[in-house]
Design a protein around this motif. Structure first.
Motif: not given
Length: 294
Positions: A126-128, A141-162
Protein backbone atom coordinates in the motif's frame (compact mmCIF):
# COMPACT_ATOMS: atom_id res chain seq x y z
CA UNK A 1 -0.09 -2.62 -20.45
CA UNK A 2 2.89 -2.22 -18.13
CA UNK A 3 2.82 0.89 -15.97
CA UNK A 4 6.21 1.99 -17.30
CA UNK A 5 4.83 1.86 -20.85
CA UNK A 6 1.75 3.73 -19.69
CA UNK A 7 3.92 6.55 -18.33
CA UNK A 8 5.99 6.67 -21.53
CA UNK A 9 2.80 6.90 -23.59
CA UNK A 10 1.44 9.68 -21.38
CA UNK A 11 4.67 11.68 -21.65
CA UNK A 12 4.76 11.31 -25.45
CA UNK A 13 1.14 12.48 -25.67
CA UNK A 14 1.98 15.48 -23.50
CA UNK A 15 4.97 16.44 -25.64
CA UNK A 16 2.90 16.09 -28.80
CA UNK A 17 0.23 18.37 -27.37
CA UNK A 18 2.87 20.95 -26.47
CA UNK A 19 3.91 21.11 -30.13
CA UNK A 20 0.45 22.15 -31.27
CA UNK A 21 -0.26 25.88 -31.16
CA UNK A 22 -3.84 27.04 -30.88
CA UNK A 23 -4.59 29.58 -33.64
CA UNK A 24 -8.37 29.65 -33.48
CA UNK A 25 -9.78 33.12 -32.88
CA UNK A 26 -13.23 32.51 -31.41
CA UNK A 27 -13.93 30.59 -28.20
CA UNK A 28 -16.65 30.50 -25.50
CA UNK A 29 -16.66 29.08 -21.97
CA UNK A 30 -18.38 25.82 -21.00
CA UNK A 31 -19.63 25.72 -17.44
CA UNK A 32 -21.36 23.23 -15.20
CA UNK A 33 -21.52 20.43 -17.75
CA UNK A 34 -23.80 22.55 -19.98
CA UNK A 35 -22.64 22.22 -23.58
CA UNK A 36 -24.32 25.49 -24.63
CA UNK A 37 -21.74 28.28 -25.05
CA UNK A 38 -22.40 31.15 -22.65
CA UNK A 39 -19.35 33.45 -22.96
CA UNK A 40 -18.65 36.21 -25.43
CA UNK A 41 -16.80 35.25 -28.61
CA UNK A 42 -13.19 36.42 -28.70
CA UNK A 43 -12.00 38.06 -31.92
CA UNK A 44 -8.38 38.40 -30.80
CA UNK A 45 -5.69 36.01 -32.03
CA UNK A 46 -4.12 36.01 -28.56
CA UNK A 47 -6.84 33.79 -27.13
CA UNK A 48 -6.93 32.22 -23.69
CA UNK A 49 -6.08 28.58 -23.14
CA UNK A 50 -8.33 25.56 -23.36
CA UNK A 51 -9.04 23.51 -20.23
CA UNK A 52 -7.69 19.98 -20.28
CA UNK A 53 -9.98 17.32 -21.65
CA UNK A 54 -11.66 15.30 -18.89
CA UNK A 55 -12.57 11.65 -19.45
CA UNK A 56 -14.49 9.83 -16.71
CA UNK A 57 -15.25 6.14 -17.19
CA UNK A 58 -16.50 2.99 -15.53
CA UNK A 59 -18.67 2.28 -12.50
CA UNK A 60 -19.05 5.96 -11.58
CA UNK A 61 -20.90 6.59 -14.86
CA UNK A 62 -24.47 5.48 -15.43
CA UNK A 63 -27.28 5.84 -17.95
CA UNK A 64 -29.74 8.56 -16.96
CA UNK A 65 -33.17 7.27 -17.99
CA UNK A 66 -34.71 10.67 -17.20
CA UNK A 67 -32.86 12.31 -20.09
CA UNK A 68 -35.04 12.16 -23.19
CA UNK A 69 -33.62 14.99 -25.32
CA UNK A 70 -30.04 14.36 -26.37
CA UNK A 71 -27.91 14.42 -29.53
CA UNK A 72 -25.26 11.82 -28.69
CA UNK A 73 -25.49 8.61 -26.62
CA UNK A 74 -22.91 10.07 -24.21
CA UNK A 75 -25.32 12.94 -23.47
CA UNK A 76 -27.64 10.42 -21.79
CA UNK A 77 -24.96 9.48 -19.27
CA UNK A 78 -24.56 10.97 -15.82
CA UNK A 79 -22.12 10.73 -12.93
CA UNK A 80 -22.34 9.17 -9.51
CA UNK A 81 -23.97 11.84 -7.27
CA UNK A 82 -20.79 12.19 -5.20
CA UNK A 83 -18.77 13.27 -8.25
CA UNK A 84 -18.95 16.47 -10.30
CA UNK A 85 -17.09 17.75 -13.36
CA UNK A 86 -16.53 21.38 -14.26
CA UNK A 87 -14.41 23.14 -16.89
CA UNK A 88 -13.74 26.78 -17.75
CA UNK A 89 -11.62 28.44 -20.44
CA UNK A 90 -8.90 31.03 -19.94
CA UNK A 91 -9.14 34.77 -20.56
CA UNK A 92 -8.13 36.14 -23.95
CA UNK A 93 -6.25 39.40 -24.52
CA UNK A 94 -9.56 41.18 -25.19
CA UNK A 95 -10.84 40.15 -21.75
CA UNK A 96 -13.32 37.56 -23.01
CA UNK A 97 -13.44 33.93 -21.93
CA UNK A 98 -12.18 31.53 -24.57
CA UNK A 99 -14.71 29.34 -26.37
CA UNK A 100 -14.49 25.65 -25.60
CA UNK A 101 -13.12 23.64 -28.51
CA UNK A 102 -15.32 20.53 -29.09
CA UNK A 103 -12.20 18.38 -28.71
CA UNK A 104 -11.93 19.54 -25.08
CA UNK A 105 -15.51 18.79 -24.06
CA UNK A 106 -15.68 16.54 -20.96
CA UNK A 107 -16.56 12.95 -21.82
CA UNK A 108 -18.33 10.18 -19.91
CA UNK A 109 -18.06 6.53 -20.85
CA UNK A 110 -19.40 3.30 -19.38
CA UNK A 111 -16.42 1.33 -20.70
CA UNK A 112 -14.18 0.02 -17.93
CA UNK A 113 -10.45 -0.19 -18.72
CA UNK A 114 -9.48 -3.08 -16.45
CA UNK A 115 -6.42 -4.38 -18.30
CA UNK A 116 -3.95 -1.83 -16.90
CA UNK A 117 -5.17 -2.55 -13.35
CA UNK A 118 -4.32 -6.26 -13.47
CA UNK A 119 -0.92 -5.74 -11.84
CA UNK A 120 -2.21 -3.76 -8.85
CA UNK A 121 -4.95 -6.31 -8.13
CA UNK A 122 -2.29 -8.84 -7.11
CA UNK A 123 0.04 -6.27 -5.50
CA UNK A 124 0.91 -6.84 -1.82
CA UNK A 125 1.74 -3.24 -0.90
CA UNK A 126 0.00 0.00 0.00
CA UNK A 127 1.15 3.57 -0.68
CA UNK A 128 0.55 6.73 1.33
CA UNK A 129 0.69 10.25 -0.10
CA UNK A 130 0.38 13.10 2.37
CA UNK A 131 -1.53 11.16 5.04
CA UNK A 132 -0.83 11.00 8.76
CA UNK A 133 -0.96 7.63 10.52
CA UNK A 134 -4.47 8.26 11.84
CA UNK A 135 -5.70 8.91 8.27
CA UNK A 136 -4.64 5.46 7.09
CA UNK A 137 -7.51 3.05 7.71
CA UNK A 138 -6.01 -0.24 8.93
CA UNK A 139 -8.92 -2.19 7.51
CA UNK A 140 -7.46 -1.55 4.05
CA UNK A 141 -3.86 -2.46 4.91
CA UNK A 142 -4.15 -5.84 6.66
CA UNK A 143 -1.52 -8.18 5.24
CA UNK A 144 0.03 -5.47 3.07
CA UNK A 145 3.48 -3.88 3.24
CA UNK A 146 3.93 -0.12 3.10
CA UNK A 147 5.63 1.04 -0.09
CA UNK A 148 7.90 4.10 -0.14
CA UNK A 149 6.62 6.38 -2.87
CA UNK A 150 7.02 10.01 -3.78
CA UNK A 151 5.34 12.22 -6.36
CA UNK A 152 8.07 14.72 -7.22
CA UNK A 153 6.61 18.02 -8.31
CA UNK A 154 9.06 18.91 -11.09
CA UNK A 155 10.12 15.59 -12.62
CA UNK A 156 9.10 14.37 -16.06
CA UNK A 157 6.57 11.91 -14.73
CA UNK A 158 5.43 10.04 -11.63
CA UNK A 159 3.89 6.57 -11.46
CA UNK A 160 2.35 5.50 -8.15
CA UNK A 161 0.90 1.99 -8.02
CA UNK A 162 -0.10 -0.30 -5.17
CA UNK A 163 -2.91 -2.55 -3.97
CA UNK A 164 -4.22 0.40 -1.92
CA UNK A 165 -3.26 4.05 -2.43
CA UNK A 166 -4.16 6.70 0.17
CA UNK A 167 -4.04 10.39 -0.81
CA UNK A 168 -4.57 13.18 1.74
CA UNK A 169 -4.16 16.96 1.59
CA UNK A 170 -2.51 18.78 -1.32
CA UNK A 171 -0.60 16.84 -3.96
CA UNK A 172 0.80 19.40 -6.42
CA UNK A 173 2.78 18.61 -9.56
CA UNK A 174 4.10 20.21 -12.74
CA UNK A 175 5.23 16.84 -14.13
CA UNK A 176 4.20 16.03 -17.70
CA UNK A 177 2.41 12.94 -16.43
CA UNK A 178 1.04 11.87 -13.06
CA UNK A 179 -0.19 8.27 -13.01
CA UNK A 180 -1.90 6.67 -10.01
CA UNK A 181 -3.11 3.05 -10.22
CA UNK A 182 -4.67 1.10 -7.35
CA UNK A 183 -7.00 -1.76 -6.63
CA UNK A 184 -8.52 0.56 -4.00
CA UNK A 185 -8.03 4.33 -4.08
CA UNK A 186 -8.82 6.21 -0.86
CA UNK A 187 -9.11 10.00 -1.14
CA UNK A 188 -9.20 11.72 2.24
CA UNK A 189 -9.76 15.49 1.84
CA UNK A 190 -7.29 15.25 -1.04
CA UNK A 191 -6.53 17.99 -3.57
CA UNK A 192 -4.58 16.70 -6.56
CA UNK A 193 -3.39 19.69 -8.60
CA UNK A 194 -1.43 19.69 -11.87
CA UNK A 195 -0.15 22.88 -13.50
CA UNK A 196 1.67 21.05 -16.30
CA UNK A 197 1.52 22.45 -19.81
CA UNK A 198 -0.57 20.05 -21.91
CA UNK A 199 0.26 17.19 -19.55
CA UNK A 200 -1.81 14.31 -18.23
CA UNK A 201 -3.26 13.14 -14.92
CA UNK A 202 -4.24 9.48 -15.25
CA UNK A 203 -5.93 7.91 -12.23
CA UNK A 204 -7.46 4.44 -12.22
CA UNK A 205 -8.81 2.11 -9.54
CA UNK A 206 -11.09 -0.87 -9.22
CA UNK A 207 -12.70 0.61 -6.10
CA UNK A 208 -13.01 4.22 -4.95
CA UNK A 209 -13.48 5.48 -1.38
CA UNK A 210 -14.12 9.17 -0.68
CA UNK A 211 -13.74 10.85 2.71
CA UNK A 212 -14.44 14.57 3.06
CA UNK A 213 -14.27 17.05 0.15
CA UNK A 214 -11.81 16.02 -2.56
CA UNK A 215 -10.70 17.50 -5.86
CA UNK A 216 -8.63 16.65 -8.92
CA UNK A 217 -7.81 19.75 -10.92
CA UNK A 218 -5.57 20.90 -13.72
CA UNK A 219 -4.73 24.56 -14.26
CA UNK A 220 -3.25 25.88 -17.50
CA UNK A 221 -0.21 28.15 -17.38
CA UNK A 222 -0.67 31.80 -18.29
CA UNK A 223 1.36 33.08 -21.25
CA UNK A 224 1.87 36.20 -23.36
CA UNK A 225 0.58 34.36 -26.45
CA UNK A 226 -0.23 30.84 -27.69
CA UNK A 227 -1.50 29.53 -24.36
CA UNK A 228 -1.28 25.74 -24.28
CA UNK A 229 -4.14 23.62 -22.91
CA UNK A 230 -4.22 22.58 -19.29
CA UNK A 231 -3.30 18.98 -18.50
CA UNK A 232 -5.94 16.39 -19.37
CA UNK A 233 -7.58 14.15 -16.77
CA UNK A 234 -8.51 10.48 -17.15
CA UNK A 235 -10.39 9.02 -14.19
CA UNK A 236 -11.46 5.40 -14.31
CA UNK A 237 -13.20 3.30 -11.63
CA UNK A 238 -13.93 -0.20 -12.87
CA UNK A 239 -15.94 -1.99 -10.20
CA UNK A 240 -17.09 -0.16 -7.08
CA UNK A 241 -18.38 3.40 -6.90
CA UNK A 242 -18.64 5.40 -3.65
CA UNK A 243 -21.70 4.67 -1.53
CA UNK A 244 -24.31 7.20 -0.43
CA UNK A 245 -22.67 8.02 2.91
CA UNK A 246 -19.28 9.05 1.48
CA UNK A 247 -17.42 12.23 0.70
CA UNK A 248 -17.41 14.15 -2.56
CA UNK A 249 -15.08 14.64 -5.51
CA UNK A 250 -14.88 17.56 -7.95
CA UNK A 251 -12.90 16.97 -11.16
CA UNK A 252 -12.09 20.26 -12.86
CA UNK A 253 -9.86 21.97 -15.38
CA UNK A 254 -9.21 25.65 -16.13
CA UNK A 255 -7.42 27.06 -19.15
CA UNK A 256 -4.54 29.51 -18.75
CA UNK A 257 -4.99 33.26 -19.32
CA UNK A 258 -3.23 35.63 -21.64
CA UNK A 259 -0.89 37.57 -19.34
CA UNK A 260 -1.91 41.11 -18.44
CA UNK A 261 1.10 42.57 -20.24
CA UNK A 262 -0.18 41.28 -23.56
CA UNK A 263 -3.71 42.43 -22.84
CA UNK A 264 -2.84 46.08 -22.21
CA UNK A 265 -2.96 46.85 -25.91
CA UNK A 266 -6.62 45.83 -26.11
CA UNK A 267 -8.17 46.42 -22.69
CA UNK A 268 -7.48 48.56 -19.65
CA UNK A 269 -6.52 47.34 -16.19
CA UNK A 270 -10.00 47.88 -14.78
CA UNK A 271 -11.52 45.92 -17.68
CA UNK A 272 -9.06 43.08 -17.07
CA UNK A 273 -10.09 42.89 -13.44
CA UNK A 274 -13.75 42.97 -14.42
CA UNK A 275 -13.16 40.10 -16.85
CA UNK A 276 -11.34 38.15 -14.14
CA UNK A 277 -14.27 38.67 -11.78
CA UNK A 278 -16.69 37.48 -14.47
CA UNK A 279 -14.59 34.39 -15.11
CA UNK A 280 -14.55 33.48 -11.42
CA UNK A 281 -18.29 34.11 -11.20
CA UNK A 282 -18.88 31.88 -14.24
CA UNK A 283 -16.75 29.09 -12.81
CA UNK A 284 -18.61 29.27 -9.51
CA UNK A 285 -21.98 29.25 -11.28
CA UNK A 286 -20.88 26.15 -13.15
CA UNK A 287 -20.16 24.30 -9.92
CA UNK A 288 -23.51 25.42 -8.51
CA UNK A 289 -25.28 24.21 -11.65
CA UNK A 290 -23.76 20.79 -11.18
CA UNK A 291 -24.89 20.75 -7.58
CA UNK A 292 -28.50 21.27 -8.62
CA UNK A 293 -28.49 18.19 -10.87
CA UNK A 294 -27.83 15.74 -8.08
Amino acid sequence: MKLSKLLATAVLMSLAACAVKDDKASRVALRGGDTTPKGEVSADLTVGGQPGQIMVTGAIVKIDENKTNYDEPSDKMSLNPAIKVTVVGGLSADGKVVELDPDFKPMLNLTKSETILTEVTSDTSYAVLGCSDDQVDASYTNGLTKKQVEATADQLGSVISAKVVFVCGDLKTTAAALVIKADTLVLNSANIISTAQAGMVDIGANKLALNGENSIQTIGQDAVTNVLPAASIEFNVTKEAPGDATGTLVISSKGGDIKAGAAKSTIGTSDQQKAKDQQEEQELSGKMALDTTR
